[in-house]
Design a protein around this motif. Structure first.
Motif, mmCIF file in Angstrom:
data_model
loop_
_atom_site.group_PDB
_atom_site.id
_atom_site.type_symbol
_atom_site.label_atom_id
_atom_site.label_comp_id
_atom_site.label_asym_id
_atom_site.label_seq_id
_atom_site.Cartn_x
_atom_site.Cartn_y
_atom_site.Cartn_z
ATOM 1 N N LYS A 273 61.080 43.058 50.431
ATOM 2 C CA LYS A 273 61.555 43.902 48.884
ATOM 3 C C LYS A 273 59.476 43.785 48.601
ATOM 4 O O LYS A 273 58.725 43.013 47.741
ATOM 5 C CB LYS A 273 62.315 42.875 47.978
ATOM 6 C CG LYS A 273 62.354 43.658 46.929
ATOM 7 C CD LYS A 273 63.122 44.781 46.752
ATOM 8 C CE LYS A 273 63.536 45.542 44.862
ATOM 9 N NZ LYS A 273 64.036 46.266 45.391
ATOM 10 N N ILE B 97 57.368 44.483 45.422
ATOM 11 C CA ILE B 97 57.054 43.651 43.742
ATOM 12 C C ILE B 97 56.183 43.591 43.676
ATOM 13 O O ILE B 97 54.822 43.986 44.095
ATOM 14 C CB ILE B 97 57.762 42.228 43.651
ATOM 15 C CG1 ILE B 97 56.695 41.666 45.021
ATOM 16 C CG2 ILE B 97 58.724 41.694 44.347
ATOM 17 C CD1 ILE B 97 57.015 40.441 44.526
ATOM 18 N N PRO B 98 55.832 43.922 42.215
ATOM 19 C CA PRO B 98 54.956 44.321 40.916
ATOM 20 C C PRO B 98 53.571 43.979 41.769
ATOM 21 O O PRO B 98 52.852 44.136 41.169
ATOM 22 C CB PRO B 98 55.556 43.717 39.964
ATOM 23 C CG PRO B 98 56.420 44.488 39.756
ATOM 24 C CD PRO B 98 57.499 43.565 40.813
ATOM 25 N N SER B 99 53.531 42.451 42.475
ATOM 26 C CA SER B 99 52.493 41.951 42.178
ATOM 27 C C SER B 99 51.712 42.404 43.394
ATOM 28 O O SER B 99 50.562 41.825 44.355
ATOM 29 C CB SER B 99 52.839 40.773 42.426
ATOM 30 O OG SER B 99 53.589 39.709 42.539
ATOM 31 N N ASP B 100 52.557 43.366 44.381
ATOM 32 C CA ASP B 100 51.961 43.394 45.442
ATOM 33 C C ASP B 100 51.479 45.195 45.557
ATOM 34 O O ASP B 100 50.537 45.151 46.498
ATOM 35 C CB ASP B 100 53.210 44.153 46.182
ATOM 36 C CG ASP B 100 53.928 42.802 47.250
ATOM 37 O OD1 ASP B 100 53.666 41.826 46.784
ATOM 38 O OD2 ASP B 100 55.207 43.236 46.987
ATOM 39 N N LEU C 154 55.931 50.820 44.971
ATOM 40 C CA LEU C 154 56.642 49.330 43.646
ATOM 41 C C LEU C 154 58.226 49.626 44.938
ATOM 42 O O LEU C 154 59.275 50.898 44.313
ATOM 43 C CB LEU C 154 56.508 49.548 42.888
ATOM 44 C CG LEU C 154 57.403 48.777 42.071
ATOM 45 C CD1 LEU C 154 56.943 47.345 41.979
ATOM 46 C CD2 LEU C 154 57.413 49.268 40.316
ATOM 47 N N ASP C 155 58.834 48.751 44.437
ATOM 48 C CA ASP C 155 60.521 48.230 45.335
ATOM 49 C C ASP C 155 61.004 49.492 46.171
ATOM 50 O O ASP C 155 62.244 49.727 46.543
ATOM 51 C CB ASP C 155 61.471 49.560 43.828
ATOM 52 C CG ASP C 155 61.093 49.246 42.267
ATOM 53 O OD1 ASP C 155 60.845 47.704 42.616
ATOM 54 O OD2 ASP C 155 60.260 49.969 41.295
#
Length: 141
Positions: free
Chosen positions: A11, A13-16, A69-70
């Motif tokens: 998944k 996520i924002p930190s990616d 994202l997502d």
């Protein structure tokens, strides 16, 4: 001769996400590491998981498309060969039918206590390759 593919869901996520709004290139390598280690932990006997560790020796990555994202992403890895303490994996990272990245990687199995290279036993290798004992799933290098 390669083992059966192993799939690992990811998944985003924002930190990616990097400054350009898509997954940072370095994160793909984290995903490959997460996938290879999950593959080891799922198939290797508990005593092997406890007594061995893995370090990456080489990655060759080809980026095809960005992830966002997502996104729901799948990393599918295949153990291609074992040679002594080294294992060779091919990993494809996908979003649906889209290939996002292809990664060839080489890993070294180490003894968790001594931190020295450790060969994978024939019995453990057979677990990954699902071969009868007469066939050789790894090379003597």
């Amino acid at each position: 001769m390669s083992a059966k593919p192993f799939s690992f869901p990811i998944k985003v996520i924002p930190s990616d996400i990097d400054f350009m709004g898509h997954v940072n290139n370095a994160r793909y390598l984290n995903w490959v590491q997460d996938t290879v280690l999950a593959h080891w932990q799922k198939l290797a006997p508990a005593e092997e998981v406890a007594s061995k560790a893995w370090v990456a020796l080489k990655h060759e990555i080809t980026y095809r498309k960005p992830a966002f994202l997502d996104d729901e992403v799948i990393a599918e890895t295949v153990l291609e060969k074992i040679a002594g303490a080294r294992s060779f994996y091919n990993t494809v990272i996908r979003r649906g039918e889209d290939v996002l990245a292809e990664v060839k990687s080489m890993w070294c199995c180490i003894d968790a206590e001594s931190l020295r290279p450790a060969r994978i036993s024939r019995d453990v290798a057979e677990t990954f390759f699902g071969l009868p004992r007469k066939q050789e799933p790894f090379a003597d290098e």
